[in-house]
Design a protein around this motif. Structure first.
Motif, mmCIF file in Angstrom:
data_model
loop_
_atom_site.group_PDB
_atom_site.id
_atom_site.type_symbol
_atom_site.label_atom_id
_atom_site.label_comp_id
_atom_site.label_asym_id
_atom_site.label_seq_id
_atom_site.Cartn_x
_atom_site.Cartn_y
_atom_site.Cartn_z
ATOM 1 N N HIS A 1 13.980 -18.568 -22.924
ATOM 2 C CA HIS A 1 13.105 -19.675 -23.347
ATOM 3 C C HIS A 1 12.931 -20.623 -22.165
ATOM 4 C CE1 HIS A 1 13.435 -19.176 -28.020
ATOM 5 N NE2 HIS A 1 12.908 -18.127 -27.410
ATOM 6 N N HIS B 1 7.522 -8.980 -30.462
ATOM 7 C CA HIS B 1 6.439 -9.979 -30.522
ATOM 8 C C HIS B 1 5.911 -10.252 -29.139
ATOM 9 C CE1 HIS B 1 9.023 -13.252 -28.845
ATOM 10 N NE2 HIS B 1 9.968 -12.476 -29.328
ATOM 11 N N ASP C 1 10.901 -11.952 -23.096
ATOM 12 C CA ASP C 1 11.224 -12.235 -24.503
ATOM 13 C C ASP C 1 10.117 -11.704 -25.403
ATOM 14 O OD1 ASP C 1 11.811 -13.302 -26.989
ATOM 15 O OD2 ASP C 1 11.922 -15.381 -26.316
ATOM 16 N N GLN D 1 19.201 -12.693 -23.981
ATOM 17 C CA GLN D 1 18.917 -14.145 -23.987
ATOM 18 C C GLN D 1 20.187 -14.984 -23.992
ATOM 19 O OE1 GLN D 1 16.037 -13.647 -27.561
ATOM 20 N NE2 GLN D 1 14.970 -15.077 -26.238
ATOM 21 N N GLU E 1 6.537 -14.885 -34.012
ATOM 22 C CA GLU E 1 7.988 -14.687 -34.069
ATOM 23 C C GLU E 1 8.713 -15.957 -33.670
ATOM 24 O OE1 GLU E 1 12.054 -13.771 -32.715
ATOM 25 O OE2 GLU E 1 10.422 -14.687 -31.596
ATOM 26 N N GLU E 2 8.112 -16.711 -32.736
ATOM 27 C CA GLU E 2 8.861 -17.818 -32.144
ATOM 28 C C GLU E 2 8.991 -19.021 -33.075
ATOM 29 O OE1 GLU E 2 10.718 -17.642 -29.782
ATOM 30 O OE2 GLU E 2 10.001 -16.274 -28.244
HETATM 31 MN MN MN Z 1 12.085 -16.282 -28.171
#
Ligand code: MN
Ligand code: GLV
Ligand code: MN
Length: 407
Positions: free
Chosen positions: A379, A80, A91, A190, A125-126
């Motif tokens: 994030h 994404h 990300d 992540q 996606e988030e």
């Molecule tokens: Mn993310």
């Protein structure tokens, strides 16, 4: 077969990060905002420049296929390019741009493959602006009806379908889509595990279960100076008790249970007024479905209990719920073999974050490659992965793609 050209990945990652820039070097491209549209336009231009056939479906997922005249199920590589409001550079973006680079490398090498190869970026996606997360890939695989998705309302009140049309990405392609031949996704971990173990490549075995709940607590606003403590119906206090409970629950249950209260909004949110309402979110995750269900039940019970004690009401709304997913053994084994053959130190691990791959796993063999995240930070604009690790991940992706596409 020659390796990927990492310089191109680096340049594209940096160019994409310039769209929706935020302090600290990250990006904010919340789904279906103007910044998301500008990021989409940039990546779509790169796809078209390579001569790929670009298809947009009705939920706004964008897929670029090579060779352009092939319509049989491709090996699909995806991720994404939308971000959270405090997004880093890698990300999602890494998986899409590495997928594009895999195709560019195939074209330059003059190889042909049994199956076409495609690269996709999936809508939202988030899930930060429009819950749930992995929305576009979920609609892609038929996990949510298109109409239901189009009617979702954002945290800012916008309707998803209207925003999709506004930014020009309400395409004609069918949802659900035809299942791909197989699916691969490269992503940063992540989390801190690979770095701590000194492993360059994470062989992702699956994704933990995810449960998102929104609680709306309703009490009574009143004067902060005159209302005796015993006579309050304080939504803010109740939200704080729920938040404390959630943290203690995860601590008591122990790993792999995690629990997060990421958003609390109080009304009227004033220094001298008892809060009348609190809206809060709870994110619960566990690799074990039964344990996750146990955590959800404990949350529901505790919320009722602390609300009753304060004389307030609590209403619960499910924002997202995904059972734990295990990736197809042949794909997991392939990632491990390719990474080992390329000489990288590898480690098997489940994913703590949600990914589009967990949706694609419902309709085709799917797997993921992880690379380390410095300090386990994500994030967050400080999100960072060393170039050498990004390059290693892209080459493992290439090696796996060659096998799955039948080079
Ligand atoms: Mn993310
Ligand atoms: C989404 O990417 C999540 O894991 O929250
Ligand atoms: Mn991601």
């Amino acid at each position: 077969m020659r390796p990927v050209n990492f310089g191109r990945i680096r340049a594209r990652l940096d160019a994409l990060a310039e769209i929706g820039p935020i302090a600290g070097g990250g990006s904010c491209r919340l789904a279906l905002t103007d910044a998301d549209r500008d990021g989409r336009d940039l990546v779509r231009n790169w796809m078209e420049d390579l001569g790929l056939r670009v298809d947009i479906d009705r939920i706004g997922n964008v897929t670029a296929t090579w060779p352009a005249d092939r319509f049989d199920p491709p090996l699909l590589i995806g991720s994404h390019i939308d971000t959270v409001a405090t997004g880093g550079r890698n990300d999602g973006n890494l998986g899409v741009l590495a997928g594009l680079e895999v195709i560019e490398t195939l074209i330059e090498s003059g190889v042909s493959t049994t199956h076409p190869v495609a690269v996709a970026f999936f809508t939202d996606e988030e899930g930060s602006r429009f819950a749930p997360d992995m929305l576009g890939s979920q609609v892609f695989v038929g996990g949510m009806a298109l109409e239901e998705a189009l009617d979702l309302v954002a945290i800012d009140g916008a309707r998803l379908g209207s925003e999709l049309a506004r930014i020009g990405y309400a395409g004609p392609g069918p949802c659900p889509a035809h299942p791909p031949h197989a699916y691969l996704e490269l992503h940063i971990e992540q989390g801190p595990v690979l770095e701590a173990q000194g492993a360059t490549i994470g062989v992702v075995t699956g994704v933990q279960g995810i449960s998102w709940t929104e609680l709306t607590i309703t009490g009574q606003s009143n004067h902060a100076g005159t209302t005796p403590m015993a006579l309050r119906h304080d939504a803010g206090y109740t939200a704080a008790r729920v938040a404390t409970f959630v943290r203690e629950l995860a601590t008591e249950m122990g790993p792999p249970q995690v629990a997060t209260v990421g958003r609390i909004e109080l009304r009227p949110n004033l220094v001298n007024v008892v809060a009348s309402t609190a809206t809060m979110t709870v994110d619960l995750r566990n690799t074990d479905e039964a344990e996750l269900a146990r955590a959800e039940a404990a949350l529901a019970e505790a919320a009722e209990k602390v609300a009753a004690a304060e004389g307030v009401t609590v209403r619960s709304r499910r924002l997202a719920r995904y059972a734990p997913v295990e990736f197809a053994t042949p794909v997991v084994d392939l990632v491990e073999r390719v990474a080992t053959d390329q000489g990288w130190s590898v480690m098997r691990l489940p994913s703590g974050a949600g990914h589009d791959a967990q949706m694609l796993a419902r309709v085709c063999p799917a797997g993921m490659v992880f690379v380390p995240s410095a300090g386990g930070i994500s994030h967050n604009p400080a999100e960072h992965t060393e170039d050498a690790d990004l390059e290693a991940g892209a080459n493992v992706l290439l090696g796996c793609a060659l096998e799955l596409a039948g080079a």
